[in-house]
Design an enzyme around this catalytic site. Structure first.
Site, PDB file in Angstrom:
ATOM      1  N   ASP A   1     -37.028  -5.717  67.101  1.00  0.00           N
ATOM      2  CA  ASP A   1     -36.847  -6.522  68.312  1.00  0.00           C
ATOM      3  C   ASP A   1     -35.900  -7.682  68.005  1.00  0.00           C
ATOM      4  O   ASP A   1     -36.002  -8.327  66.959  1.00  0.00           O
ATOM      5  CB  ASP A   1     -38.195  -7.049  68.804  1.00  0.00           C
ATOM      6  CG  ASP A   1     -38.142  -7.537  70.243  1.00  0.00           C
ATOM      7  OD1 ASP A   1     -38.780  -6.898  71.107  1.00  0.00           O
ATOM      8  OD2 ASP A   1     -37.461  -8.548  70.505  1.00  0.00           O
TER       9      ASP A   1
ATOM     10  N   HIS B   1     -41.403   1.470  76.339  1.00  0.00           N
ATOM     11  CA  HIS B   1     -41.332   1.200  74.896  1.00  0.00           C
ATOM     12  C   HIS B   1     -42.649   0.633  74.421  1.00  0.00           C
ATOM     13  O   HIS B   1     -43.347  -0.073  75.137  1.00  0.00           O
ATOM     14  CB  HIS B   1     -40.186   0.235  74.568  1.00  0.00           C
ATOM     15  CG  HIS B   1     -40.169  -1.004  75.402  1.00  0.00           C
ATOM     16  ND1 HIS B   1     -39.702  -1.005  76.702  1.00  0.00           N
ATOM     17  CD2 HIS B   1     -40.582  -2.274  75.154  1.00  0.00           C
ATOM     18  CE1 HIS B   1     -39.816  -2.221  77.208  1.00  0.00           C
ATOM     19  NE2 HIS B   1     -40.367  -3.008  76.294  1.00  0.00           N
TER      20      HIS B   1
ATOM     21  N   HIS C   1     -44.350  -1.898  71.700  1.00  0.00           N
ATOM     22  CA  HIS C   1     -44.121  -2.966  70.733  1.00  0.00           C
ATOM     23  C   HIS C   1     -45.093  -2.732  69.579  1.00  0.00           C
ATOM     24  O   HIS C   1     -46.301  -2.581  69.807  1.00  0.00           O
ATOM     25  CB  HIS C   1     -44.443  -4.339  71.328  1.00  0.00           C
ATOM     26  CG  HIS C   1     -43.566  -4.751  72.480  1.00  0.00           C
ATOM     27  ND1 HIS C   1     -42.541  -5.651  72.348  1.00  0.00           N
ATOM     28  CD2 HIS C   1     -43.592  -4.397  73.789  1.00  0.00           C
ATOM     29  CE1 HIS C   1     -41.970  -5.847  73.522  1.00  0.00           C
ATOM     30  NE2 HIS C   1     -42.587  -5.098  74.418  1.00  0.00           N
TER      31      HIS C   1
HETATM   32  P1  AMP Z   1     -40.556  -5.912  77.382  1.00  0.00           P
HETATM   33  O1  AMP Z   1     -40.479  -7.385  77.758  1.00  0.00           O
HETATM   34  O2  AMP Z   1     -41.925  -5.413  77.099  1.00  0.00           O
HETATM   35  O3  AMP Z   1     -39.816  -5.076  78.418  1.00  0.00           O
HETATM   36  O4  AMP Z   1     -39.793  -5.772  76.007  1.00  0.00           O
HETATM   37  C1  AMP Z   1     -38.397  -5.795  75.898  1.00  0.00           C
HETATM   38  C2  AMP Z   1     -38.085  -6.259  74.504  1.00  0.00           C
HETATM   39  O5  AMP Z   1     -36.738  -5.943  74.215  1.00  0.00           O
HETATM   40  C3  AMP Z   1     -38.240  -7.773  74.290  1.00  0.00           C
HETATM   41  O6  AMP Z   1     -39.206  -8.011  73.287  1.00  0.00           O
HETATM   42  C4  AMP Z   1     -36.843  -8.212  73.857  1.00  0.00           C
HETATM   43  O7  AMP Z   1     -36.864  -9.224  72.882  1.00  0.00           O
HETATM   44  C5  AMP Z   1     -36.252  -6.917  73.339  1.00  0.00           C
HETATM   45  N1  AMP Z   1     -34.786  -6.848  73.363  1.00  0.00           N
HETATM   46  C6  AMP Z   1     -33.957  -7.241  74.351  1.00  0.00           C
HETATM   47  N2  AMP Z   1     -32.681  -6.968  74.025  1.00  0.00           N
HETATM   48  C7  AMP Z   1     -32.704  -6.404  72.796  1.00  0.00           C
HETATM   49  C8  AMP Z   1     -31.696  -5.909  71.907  1.00  0.00           C
HETATM   50  N3  AMP Z   1     -30.402  -5.923  72.220  1.00  0.00           N
HETATM   51  N4  AMP Z   1     -32.094  -5.394  70.710  1.00  0.00           N
HETATM   52  C9  AMP Z   1     -33.401  -5.362  70.368  1.00  0.00           C
HETATM   53  N5  AMP Z   1     -34.396  -5.807  71.177  1.00  0.00           N
HETATM   54  C10 AMP Z   1     -34.055  -6.320  72.368  1.00  0.00           C
END
Ligand code: AMP
Length: 113
Positions: free
Chosen positions: A29, A99, A101
């Site tokens: 992340d 996704h 976590h």
């Molecule tokens: P959610 O809020 O459950 O939809 O999780 C989305 C996650 O994607 C968040 O924890 C962000 O920090 C992560 N995220 C956003 N952009 C990127 C990126 N370019 N690379 C890796 N993680 C990302």
């Protein structure tokens, strides 16, 4: 339009990849909420768990079965970890591409904030 994670799958956006097979990808992340914070997602887009259907049961099974393997790969097997799937606004979902976590590397409080 491609989701952020589809762009990462296509290597259009860089990411730290920790695991990949033909069905799923796992990346670090970009804004980690724990010392270890990995996102594991299917390559095929399911926007969120609430929109998964019976046709997705094999893919969802594969995704969940890969969690332990990915957690082991990033060093969380012994210490443990938390698996989180955010769904919708109150769940904190920001990327409409299902996704998991995988969080660990410190003790995580319960209940979550
Ligand atoms: P959610 O809020 O459950 O939809 O999780 C989305 C996650 O994607 C968040 O924890 C962000 O920090 C992560 N995220 C956003 N952009 C990127 C990126 N370019 N690379 C890796 N993680 C990302």
């Amino acid at each position: 339009m491609k989701t952020l994670f589809e762009k990462i799958i296509a290597r259009e956006i860089p990411a730290q990849i920790v695991f990949e097979d033909d069905l799923v990808l796992a990346i670090r992340d970009i804004n980690p909420q724990a010392p270890v914070h990995v996102l594991l997602f299917p390559k095929q887009v399911i926007p969120r768990i609430a929109e998964a259907g019976p046709e997705d049961h094999k893919l969802l099974g594969h995704l969940l079965l890969k969690v332990a393997e990915v957690a082991d790969k990033v060093g969380l097997k012994k210490s443990g970890y938390r698996l989180v799937i955010n769904n919708g606004a109150d769940g904190g979902e920001t990327v409409p591409h299902l996704h998991c976590h995988i969080l660990g590397g410190r003790h995580l409080a319960w209940p979550p904030g």
